[in-house]
Design an enzyme around this catalytic site. Structure first.
Site, PDB file in Angstrom:
ATOM      1  N   LYS A 285      -2.571   0.421  -1.041  1.00 53.58           N
ATOM      2  CA  LYS A 285      -2.758  -0.828  -1.787  1.00 53.58           C
ATOM      3  C   LYS A 285      -2.768  -2.004  -0.812  1.00 53.58           C
ATOM      4  CE  LYS A 285      -0.595  -4.162  -3.660  1.00 53.58           C
ATOM      5  NZ  LYS A 285      -1.490  -5.303  -3.442  1.00 53.58           N
TER       6      LYS A 285
ATOM      7  N   GLY B 210       5.851  -5.763   4.383  1.00 50.69           N
ATOM      8  CA  GLY B 210       5.710  -7.039   3.676  1.00 50.69           C
ATOM      9  C   GLY B 210       7.000  -7.830   3.808  1.00 50.69           C
TER      10      GLY B 210
ATOM     11  N   THR C  97      10.787  -9.342   3.105  1.00 55.02           N
ATOM     12  CA  THR C  97      12.096  -8.735   2.837  1.00 55.02           C
ATOM     13  C   THR C  97      12.384  -8.749   1.334  1.00 55.02           C
ATOM     14  OG1 THR C  97      12.896  -9.277   5.028  1.00 55.02           O
ATOM     15  CG2 THR C  97      14.578  -9.004   3.329  1.00 55.02           C
TER      16      THR C  97
ATOM     17  N   GLY D 196      10.447  -6.064  -0.226  1.00 57.67           N
ATOM     18  CA  GLY D 196      11.003  -4.804   0.294  1.00 57.67           C
ATOM     19  C   GLY D 196      12.216  -4.360  -0.509  1.00 57.67           C
TER      20      GLY D 196
ATOM     21  N   GLU E 275       9.049  -2.064   6.470  1.00 53.81           N
ATOM     22  CA  GLU E 275       8.786  -2.921   7.637  1.00 53.81           C
ATOM     23  C   GLU E 275       8.709  -4.341   7.106  1.00 53.81           C
ATOM     24  OE1 GLU E 275       8.786  -1.863  10.595  1.00 53.81           O
ATOM     25  OE2 GLU E 275       8.394   0.275  10.429  1.00 53.81           O
TER      26      GLU E 275
ATOM     27  N   CYS F 156       4.675 -10.813  11.872  1.00 53.06           N
ATOM     28  CA  CYS F 156       6.065 -10.502  11.493  1.00 53.06           C
ATOM     29  C   CYS F 156       7.016 -10.715  12.659  1.00 53.06           C
ATOM     30  CB  CYS F 156       6.155  -9.076  10.980  1.00 53.06           C
ATOM     31  SG  CYS F 156       5.362  -7.896  12.074  1.00 53.06           S
TER      32      CYS F 156
ATOM     33  N   GLU G 120      12.079 -17.174   7.376  1.00 56.18           N
ATOM     34  CA  GLU G 120      10.772 -16.843   7.954  1.00 56.18           C
ATOM     35  C   GLU G 120       9.721 -17.805   7.397  1.00 56.18           C
ATOM     36  OE1 GLU G 120       8.801 -13.197   6.699  1.00 56.18           O
ATOM     37  OE2 GLU G 120       8.301 -12.798   8.795  1.00 56.18           O
TER      38      GLU G 120
END
Ligand code: NAD
Length: 500
Positions: free
Chosen positions: A193, A246, A248, A251, A269, A303, A403
């Site tokens: 996806k 993607g 956090t 995730g 990741e 990232c 981030e």
């Protein structure tokens, strides 16, 4: 084959003549969403509509998972001899290489990144990764456990089954390859996806996989939105593992979805806030050059972008001036299809606004803008932000903790090595980091002390399929790249045979 354009105008003409395939790729065929719905993919270079994308939902995901399951169970790929898998995957890599220009146009339409990077980095890293795993196919061995002579105890690794690969938009091709290479060489079937922002380059891979000889149903690609497409994939009872790259935040949802469904495996990741520690004895020119590229490359949408610089107080001002000089001299910003540009548009308006919000937050928190800080090239209709440096940042400011995922560097002064390490480790993330020093004792101490998946010493962003990549802490777990990545797509089985 079309000749490669050499000017911005010719590249734009090529992009405009491209009609991207936006349908899902299921069981070896491009198909519309079962609902018939599509959505517009907006091009970030100028805000125009780049093409239509199938707006897939749970029913399309289910069709893709069924195709993947059938392909897995009948062994059409899983049971192929290793040398045959290798031959087919090598052909897949070769076809990606042959189609470099077409794929690079789609990657730039998808993300807004400069065409030069799509051509020189994204497409080549994608096929190099597939090639790496292809070559691994006939070099992986199972084990025999040490036992008595009458006991033959095989410890075999078996593919898991159906892998759902959910990937982000910043490096759509490279990250897809990081999942596809090891998952496929292990013998699994995959439902990929892509992010809603970046479907086209990934969808193009479907036809190449088929042409290479990857059997129908083994690779399926389902475009769509996170909630509508990604969530049903992650909740699906017949998916054995989600390989996720993607944020956090999302995730964490993957772990929840796994718990709410079939306890599928999850590899994550996630995000980062990587620190580059510059000691007073560092080669400042070299450090400044690497730091500038580490945060402005791909508009900072990386990232492991080196988004925090921890500079010894004695060299901080000189370093900031040098980073700004590198940005101005070496990283010209321009239109996404300008071959001379090194920096272009953010992926979408929302991301641009998010980054501008963080710049406003940084100013409000009291950090000082030493470079940039504004939206530029607005007349193009695209989403461009200039390279930005915040000086005098404090470690607990939001711009030092969260981030931003844009071309925004936070410079934090320090006085001692211990303080630098404490600040470097003082976020929830642990993806990358670096130390710049001529003293190898310091280099050893600091690189050991940084809690991150990759630490570079006197360099940054050196990258290869050969080395594992991933995070500590809330940057995730599980590793992409290297032979270790294959293990997470397989499971051990013990077969114990007793001889008379
Ligand atoms: P994101 O988490 O918003 O989306 C990633 C993917 O998840 C997309 O395909 C999206 O559609 C999907 N998704 C979103 N919500 C979902 C849901 N509820 N259920 C299922 N799927 C869902 O991330 P992004 O904005 O696309 O990418 C940027 C992030 O990715 C940054 O945080 C970056 O650091 C991270 N990243 C990490 C690595 C790494 O290797 N560690 C590499 C690249 C990017």
């Amino acid at each position: 084959m079309l000749e490669r354009p050499t000017t911005k105008e010719a590249w734009i003409a090529r992009a405009r003549a491209t009609v991207p395939e936006g349908r899902a790729f299921i069981n070896g065929h491009y198909v519309p969403a079962l609902s018939g719905k599509t959505f517009d993919k907006i091009s970030s270079m100028d805000g125009s509509v780049a093409g239509q994308v199938a707006d897939c939902d749970a029913s399309d995901v289910d069709a893709a998972v069924k195709a993947a399951r059938t392909a897995f169970e009948d062994g059409r790929w899983r049971d192929k001899p290793a040398t045959e898998k290798k031959r087919i995957l090598l052909r897949f890599a070769e076809l990606i290489k042959e189609h470099t220009d077409a794929i690079a146009v789609l990657e730039t339409l998808d993300v807004g990144k400069v065409i030069g990077n799509s051509l020189a980095i994204d497409v080549p890293y994608c096929y190099a990764c597939i090639q790496y795993y292809a070559e691994l196919a006939d070099k992986m061995y199972d084990e025999i456990a040490p036992m008595s002579p009458n006991d033959l105890v095989q410890v075999r690794k078996e593919p898991l089954g159906v892998i759902g690969a959910i990937v982000p938009w910043n490096y759509p091709l490279i990250i897809a390859a990081w999942k596809l290479g090891p998952a496929l060489v292990a013998g699994n079937s995959v439902v990929l996806k892509p992010a809603e922002q970046s479907p086209f380059a990934s969808l193009y891979l479907g036809q190449l996989a088929k042409e290479a000889g990857i059997p129908d149903g083994v690779l399926n690609i389902v475009p769509g939105f996170g909630e509508k497409t990604g969530k049903p994939l992650a909740l699906h009872m017949d998916v054995d593992m989600i390989a996720f790259t993607g944020s956090t935040e999302v995730g964490k949802l993957m772990l929840k979805y796994a718990a709410e469904s079939n306890i599928k495996r999850v590899a994550l990741e996630l995000g980062g806030k990587s620190a580059q520690i510059v000691m007073p004895d560092a080669d400042l020119d070299k450090a400044a050059e690497a730091i500038a590229w580490s945060i402005y490359y791909n508009q900072g949408q990386t990232c492991h972008a080196g988004s925090r610089v921890l500079a010894h107080r004695s060299i901080k001002d000189a370093l900031v001036a040098k980073i700004a000089a590198v940005a101005k001299a070496q990283i010209p910003q321009g239109h996404s299809f300008d071959p001379s540009a090194q920096m272009a548009a953010m992926v979408e308006q929302k991301q641009m606004e998010r980054v501008l919000d963080y710049i406003a937050i940084g100013e409000k928190e009291g950090a000082k803008i030493a470079l940039g800080g504004k939206r530029v090239m607005e007349e193009t209709g695209g989403f461009y932000i200039e390279p930005t440096i915040f000086d005098n940042v404090k470690p607990d400011m939001r711009i030092a903790q969260e981030e931003i995922f844009g071309p925004v560097l936070a410079v934090i002064p320090f006085d001692t090595e211990e303080e630098a390490i404490r600040i470097a480790n003082g976020t929830v993330f642990g993806l990358g980091g670096s130390v710049w020093t001529k003293d190898m004792n310091i280099a050893h101490r600091v690189s050991n002390a940084i809690r991150a998946g990759t630490v570079w010493v006197n360099c940054y962003d050196k990258s290869s399929p050969v080395t594992p990549f991933g995070g500590f802490k809330q940057s995730g777990f599980g590793r992409d790249r290297s032979p270790h990545a294959v293990d997470k797509y397989m499971d051990f089985k013990t077969i114990w045979t007793v001889y008379e």
